[in-house]
Design a protein around this motif. Sequence first.
Motif, PDB file in Angstrom:
ATOM      1  N   HIS A 195      -7.681  -2.112   0.321  1.00  0.00           N
ATOM      2  CA  HIS A 195      -6.748  -1.653  -0.414  1.00  0.00           C
ATOM      3  C   HIS A 195      -5.579  -1.514   0.574  1.00  0.00           C
ATOM      4  O   HIS A 195      -6.107  -0.720   1.569  1.00  0.00           O
ATOM      5  N   LYS A 205      -1.238  -0.455   1.224  1.00  0.00           N
ATOM      6  CA  LYS A 205       0.159  -0.227   0.839  1.00  0.00           C
ATOM      7  C   LYS A 205       1.089  -0.217   2.080  1.00  0.00           C
ATOM      8  O   LYS A 205       1.031   0.547   2.629  1.00  0.00           O
ATOM      9  N   ASP A 211       1.834  -4.032  -2.304  1.00  0.00           N
ATOM     10  CA  ASP A 211       0.765  -3.248  -2.753  1.00  0.00           C
ATOM     11  C   ASP A 211      -0.395  -4.201  -2.840  1.00  0.00           C
ATOM     12  O   ASP A 211      -0.366  -5.159  -3.632  1.00  0.00           O
ATOM     13  N   LYS A 258      -4.509  -5.321  -2.971  1.00  0.00           N
ATOM     14  CA  LYS A 258      -6.049  -4.952  -3.477  1.00  0.00           C
ATOM     15  C   LYS A 258      -6.925  -5.898  -3.328  1.00  0.00           C
ATOM     16  O   LYS A 258      -6.402  -7.222  -3.712  1.00  0.00           O
TER      17      LYS A 258
END
Length: 420
Positions: free
Chosen positions: A110, A112, A148, A150
Amino acid sequence: MFAVSKLVIEGGRKLQGELFVHGAKNSALPLLAATLLCNGESELHNCPGLSDVEASVRILRHLGCRVNRQEDVLCVDASSVDRCDIPDQLMREMRSSIVFLGAIAARIGHAKISFPGGCELGPRPIDLHLKALRQMGLHIHEHHGYLDCKADGKLKGAPVALSFPSVGATENILLAAVLAEGTTTITNAAREPEISDLVDFLNKCGARIVETGEGTIVISGVESLHGAVHTVIPDRIAATTYMTAASVTGGNLLLHSVEPAHLGQVVPMFEEAGCMVRCRENELLIQAPQRLRPIKIVRTMPYPGFPTDAQAPVMAMTTLASGTSVFVENIFESRYKHVGELLRLGANIKVEGRVAVVEGVDHLSGAEVEAPDLRGAAALVTAGLAAEGITQVNGLHHLDRGYERLEKSLTAVGAAIKRI
Ligand code: EPZ
């Protein structure tokens, strides 16, 4: 770091003596991102003391790494990386922070990060980075200036064909691929020496990467990476910058810690300008002529072509040649911001799009100038070393991103230069 400091240079001093060239900024930055992938401690030797390196260290510490520096050795322990975000102000400090994206996504799954700021060289898109990472299974959602990202489990190896041999995109794909499931093949990858340095380090950490030459790199994903000890390659752009300083002052310098093989397209330009250049193992001797000759044409190209980062300092040198030199900047949209400042010093340069025509003049005259970006700052220092009288270079925060104590090194070989 004093953002408002400036350099005061009294031109006309011949540079003579010996200098050590610091480790490559554009190798140290991706190497620091790569340490994130290692379950353990890595040691990077010959790490230059640059603000971009310090910015990378701040990012690593923010992500949970333990980092400490002893002289030119940076130790990074990434055993307990526990965050996957890079806050805006850290991203804005350095555009090349984008290279952390691949490493964070590969390690954590992940990520960000805020959209990396533009930069003085024109728009710095990251479309090639994002397209490749999406091909490897990273879901990237762009909103409110943030990316963002993922991955469902591990990233997946994929065949990535780059439409342009982007250095940063190649690095991001490498960092994402080493822990991915399966094999990634990059075609039309960047071939800069800094890429090979990154591959060497990653393979020392247990990765399985093969550069098959001609811009193809094959990465077979592995379960995990351990730390390693690695020495950063010499900075080929810093070496080139010192060569221009010797050339414009009619001096001669012996540079230590140089990799002549990385200067294949640079040395011939100095020889065309009338300099004598001798290379031996990791040393380079350069002797300037009485009067520099022009360089017919300098075209910046991806490696192994002439490096775009050397365009500004070499242009500064040609402003004093006995004729006309032509530059074609093929890599960045607007990388001629130093031209306006060189004109203030008495240079005669005309820019038409990607082409700059430099008519050599007999002398430059000192003036107060403003550095527009990192390599533009270096160009203004080079010009100031030759200009008659006093030159004041403002905007040293640009210079400190890529040159370690430049004024101290130049003073050691005879320049009259001080930071105030
Ligand atoms: C690296 O920047 C270097 N920076 C630059 O050095 C260097 O000038 C450049 O490579 C070229 O050699 C670092 O290594 C930290 P690119 P990078 O991706 O990775 C376009 C210095 O002075 N492009 O090869 O950003 C881009 O806009 C710095 O030390 C896309 O269009 O360079 C540019 O026009 C300046 N889409 C060209 O490709 C993308 O997704 C080259 O960029 C990526 C790039």
